[in-house]
Design a protein around this motif. Sequence first.
Motif, PDB file in Angstrom:
ATOM      1  N   ARG A 197       0.833  -1.211   0.000  1.00  0.00           N
ATOM      2  CA  ARG A 197       0.000   0.000   0.000  1.00  0.00           C
ATOM      3  C   ARG A 197       0.866   1.258   0.000  1.00  0.00           C
ATOM      4  O   ARG A 197       0.571   2.230  -0.689  1.00  0.00           O
ATOM      5  CB  ARG A 197      -0.930   0.013   1.212  1.00  0.00           C
ATOM      6  N   LEU A 200       2.293   1.632  -3.402  1.00  0.00           N
ATOM      7  CA  LEU A 200       1.258   2.102  -4.336  1.00  0.00           C
ATOM      8  C   LEU A 200       1.100   3.616  -4.212  1.00  0.00           C
ATOM      9  O   LEU A 200       0.997   4.329  -5.207  1.00  0.00           O
ATOM     10  CB  LEU A 200      -0.083   1.433  -4.045  1.00  0.00           C
TER      11      LEU A 200
ATOM     12  N   LEU B  86      -6.966   7.841  -4.398  1.00  0.00           N
ATOM     13  CA  LEU B  86      -6.345   6.627  -3.867  1.00  0.00           C
ATOM     14  C   LEU B  86      -6.002   6.803  -2.394  1.00  0.00           C
ATOM     15  O   LEU B  86      -6.081   5.855  -1.612  1.00  0.00           O
ATOM     16  CB  LEU B  86      -5.093   6.266  -4.671  1.00  0.00           C
ATOM     17  N   HIS B  90      -7.079   4.392   0.611  1.00  0.00           N
ATOM     18  CA  HIS B  90      -6.134   3.788   1.553  1.00  0.00           C
ATOM     19  C   HIS B  90      -6.531   4.081   2.996  1.00  0.00           C
ATOM     20  O   HIS B  90      -6.384   3.243   3.867  1.00  0.00           O
ATOM     21  CB  HIS B  90      -4.721   4.278   1.269  1.00  0.00           C
ATOM     22  N   ALA B 162       4.143  -2.463  -7.207  1.00  0.00           N
ATOM     23  CA  ALA B 162       3.340  -1.239  -7.229  1.00  0.00           C
ATOM     24  C   ALA B 162       3.626  -0.425  -8.488  1.00  0.00           C
ATOM     25  O   ALA B 162       2.703   0.127  -9.094  1.00  0.00           O
ATOM     26  CB  ALA B 162       3.617  -0.407  -5.979  1.00  0.00           C
ATOM     27  N   THR B 185      -6.274  -1.974  -6.374  1.00  0.00           N
ATOM     28  CA  THR B 185      -5.725  -1.868  -5.013  1.00  0.00           C
ATOM     29  C   THR B 185      -6.238  -3.005  -4.134  1.00  0.00           C
ATOM     30  O   THR B 185      -5.482  -3.660  -3.433  1.00  0.00           O
ATOM     31  CB  THR B 185      -6.135  -0.515  -4.380  1.00  0.00           C
ATOM     32  N   GLU B 189      -4.323  -7.035  -3.874  1.00  0.00           N
ATOM     33  CA  GLU B 189      -3.899  -7.313  -2.494  1.00  0.00           C
ATOM     34  C   GLU B 189      -4.382  -8.699  -2.065  1.00  0.00           C
ATOM     35  O   GLU B 189      -3.624  -9.502  -1.534  1.00  0.00           O
ATOM     36  CB  GLU B 189      -4.451  -6.257  -1.539  1.00  0.00           C
TER      37      GLU B 189
END
Lengths: 226, 226
Positions: A197, A200, B86, B90, B162, B185, B189
């Motif tokens: 994460r 990213l 994003l 997150h 990523a 995302t 994962e």
Amino acid sequence: MSTGMRVGELSRVSNESVSTIKYYLREGLLHRGEQSAPNQAAYDESHVRRLRLIRVLTDVGGLAVADVREVLDAISDETLSLHELLGVAHHALGPARAAPGDDVERAREEVDRFVESLGWDVTPDAPARSGLAEALAALRRSGLDLGTAVFERYAKTADRLAAWEIGFIPESPRRTAVEAALVGTVVFEAALVALRRLALEHHSARRFKQPRRRATRGGRASRAKT
Amino acid sequence: MSTGMRVGELSRVSNESVSTIKYYLREGLLHRGEQSAPNQAAYDESHVRRLRLIRVLTDVGGLAVADVREVLDAISDETLSLHELLGVAHHALGPARAAPGDDVERAREEVDRFVESLGWDVTPDAPARSGLAEALAALRRSGLDLGTAVFERYAKTADRLAAWEIGFIPESPRRTAVEAALVGTVVFEAALVALRRLALEHHSARRFKQPRRRATRGGRASRAKT
């Protein structure tokens, strides 16, 4: 941290509340201490270690108490090889999420062929197969239908990481090996997820961040409201 | 799947129950259909897509409805760049688990230094920083104190993955880019987690599986007893 801790000291050393410790004792997750006097038990290092393991399994692994018990029972069963024990742990961890459906079942067949094509020695009922099938079905539902080929890069990566992680487990004693294997399975998963994460975000910043709007960082949700 | 679906048809096409659709409408997760008659709304492809996205976020990403709403609000806010969007996602995903404590806070400082040493452009309040700190603290609690250096291999791996994933997101149109970014995302994962577990089982089999009572590899525990 020698032998003979009372429950209050065990609580201090392990950083678990006395009521949690008593709950684990009642539920059979923690073995009883040695009876040192009527109504008084003495705990030792093995209790501290057990509490730490339970903590990792519940907090980082997200396991329910029933699943923790299954894993702990497997640890106590010394006829189980480390490999079998890891299998029990993987079953307890289960698939990432449950999302049944026809499309997941179809995806599952593709996943099975994919795993076979990788030459991986994995039991037919490994829950992670379903986890991967759910991911594939979700991609498909979202209109990103690329088949299992899209996972090849991730499979190679996972293969390299796993080889390294399994190589990291000490041969003996069994207790140390078991703990390293279980903690590693759970903790490095959490670490990998977190690092992905972060990476990213970094690569998203490199590609998409608008240089002139630096000041708005973190103000997203609140700005939308005001 | 043209314009003008009734709610029953939307249910069939999207594979969501009518009551779920009505719940999402009430909660504002799904935009209202066009009023085609009193007490009758017409839904279209945009509703189907939205339902699919909600499904991925809840099922695969494990987001609560409130968090889904936050992400969807960010999508509607067209002043947000894809990078900011994003960021919202997150934050909604949050750290893998919550396990506060002094040792996590100390670990957090180490993680911040580690992320800086990687040169990653990541906001100071990115939840994944806490996720990584929790992993580090859990390792330490388990007596596997190796510092952040143990994560270097994973960081390099995450960085490569990523870069590839972010490069995979189309530039435009915004809606497609947003969906690809969010779905990617969450889904990759889940896929990575599943693949790592499968690969762990495979490498554990190679190292620890007892070959039907024959060679000595992996036979330690049970042989010691018999």
